[in-house]
Design an enzyme around this catalytic site. Sequence first.
Site, PDB file in Angstrom:
ATOM      1  N   ASP A   9       2.165   1.363   7.072  1.00 17.25           N
ATOM      2  CA  ASP A   9       3.094   2.310   7.669  1.00 17.25           C
ATOM      3  C   ASP A   9       2.776   2.476   9.158  1.00 17.25           C
ATOM      4  O   ASP A   9       1.717   2.049   9.626  1.00 17.25           O
ATOM      5  CB  ASP A   9       2.950   3.635   6.910  1.00 17.25           C
ATOM      6  CG  ASP A   9       3.734   4.766   7.512  1.00 17.25           C
ATOM      7  OD1 ASP A   9       4.948   4.586   7.748  1.00 17.25           O
ATOM      8  OD2 ASP A   9       3.143   5.840   7.764  1.00 17.25           O
ATOM      9  N   ASP A  11       3.999   5.766  11.498  1.00 15.13           N
ATOM     10  CA  ASP A  11       3.730   7.162  11.845  1.00 15.13           C
ATOM     11  C   ASP A  11       2.715   7.790  10.900  1.00 15.13           C
ATOM     12  O   ASP A  11       2.872   7.758   9.679  1.00 15.13           O
ATOM     13  CB  ASP A  11       5.026   7.971  11.818  1.00 15.13           C
ATOM     14  CG  ASP A  11       5.965   7.596  12.953  1.00 15.13           C
ATOM     15  OD1 ASP A  11       5.513   7.599  14.106  1.00 15.13           O
ATOM     16  OD2 ASP A  11       7.134   7.290  12.676  1.00 15.13           O
ATOM     17  N   LYS A 152      10.439   1.628   0.029  1.00 11.83           N
ATOM     18  CA  LYS A 152       9.498   0.688   0.636  1.00 11.83           C
ATOM     19  C   LYS A 152       8.901  -0.238  -0.426  1.00 11.83           C
ATOM     20  O   LYS A 152       8.663  -1.412  -0.168  1.00 11.83           O
ATOM     21  CB  LYS A 152       8.376   1.443   1.349  1.00 11.83           C
ATOM     22  CG  LYS A 152       8.759   2.088   2.659  1.00 11.83           C
ATOM     23  CD  LYS A 152       7.506   2.642   3.333  1.00 11.83           C
ATOM     24  CE  LYS A 152       7.800   3.324   4.638  1.00 11.83           C
ATOM     25  NZ  LYS A 152       6.571   3.803   5.306  1.00 11.83           N
ATOM     26  N   ASP A 175       0.737   7.248   4.495  1.00  8.46           N
ATOM     27  CA  ASP A 175       0.380   8.667   4.543  1.00  8.46           C
ATOM     28  C   ASP A 175       1.446   9.608   3.997  1.00  8.46           C
ATOM     29  O   ASP A 175       1.201  10.806   3.907  1.00  8.46           O
ATOM     30  CB  ASP A 175       0.081   9.074   5.990  1.00  8.46           C
ATOM     31  CG  ASP A 175       1.351   9.207   6.820  1.00  8.46           C
ATOM     32  OD1 ASP A 175       2.137   8.234   6.876  1.00  8.46           O
ATOM     33  OD2 ASP A 175       1.577  10.282   7.387  1.00  8.46           O
ATOM     34  N   ASP A 179       5.715   6.409   1.223  1.00 13.64           N
ATOM     35  CA  ASP A 179       4.768   5.319   0.968  1.00 13.64           C
ATOM     36  C   ASP A 179       4.353   5.236  -0.509  1.00 13.64           C
ATOM     37  O   ASP A 179       3.709   4.274  -0.915  1.00 13.64           O
ATOM     38  CB  ASP A 179       3.510   5.491   1.830  1.00 13.64           C
ATOM     39  CG  ASP A 179       3.815   5.388   3.311  1.00 13.64           C
ATOM     40  OD1 ASP A 179       4.524   4.439   3.691  1.00 13.64           O
ATOM     41  OD2 ASP A 179       3.370   6.262   4.077  1.00 13.64           O
TER      42      ASP A 179
END
Length: 234
Positions: A9, A11, A152, A175, A179
């Site tokens: 990921d 951010d 994802k 995070d 995710d």
Amino acid sequence: MPTPPIAVDIDGTLTRSSGMGIDPRVLDPLAKWPSPVVIATGKSFPYPVALCQFIGTPERVIAENGGIVYVDKETIKLGDDNAVTALEEEYRAAGYQFGWEGADTVNRWRETELAVARSQPLEPLTELANKHGLEVVDSQYAYHVKDPDISKGAALKRAAELLDRSVSEFVAIGDSANDVSMFEAVDTGIAVGNAADVAKKAADYVLDKEYATGTVAALQQIKAGTLQGSTDCE
């Protein structure tokens, strides 16, 4: 033992502890990673492609929370964005704004979903999403309105096919709630220390170190075969 491919990921995972800006310490480890690296983000398509270019790694990305897969010059657009377009029109007509100032570069190049600032009211957005058969995912940085079949994790499976790899080979690092599907798709999911509780619960390892500091430590440990972190994620 071969170094596994990774999906990571942006951010909260590659960024500084302030949450703003890529931490430059992640650039060399990603550039030198001996197996495929897939950048998996909620950001719109151009952002992860540009990041790959600046890192100096092949352009292998998942954008818009799985709405777009781009691997080695092949683009796959997943899901039907017609419902998102209809929601966007109704949301504006009801007098609501997306919450981004200026040219709204958050949504300007977005193709498969809508991102709304977390400063905006969630209830009317959720009501419209339910009306149109969509879902709202809180990435901790924005509310993402998307087709519930897009994720994802599902996109990583497609990316793995394009790379002629098994998705289970990947190590996923992230995070946020968006995710979780990646953690579920792979054999090894890693949540950095600042991760949302839902991400920590879904991960196989939860690191003490946060943001990019955690990711750098994870990459070092993966390569050395010494991955460490809490596995008590309940």
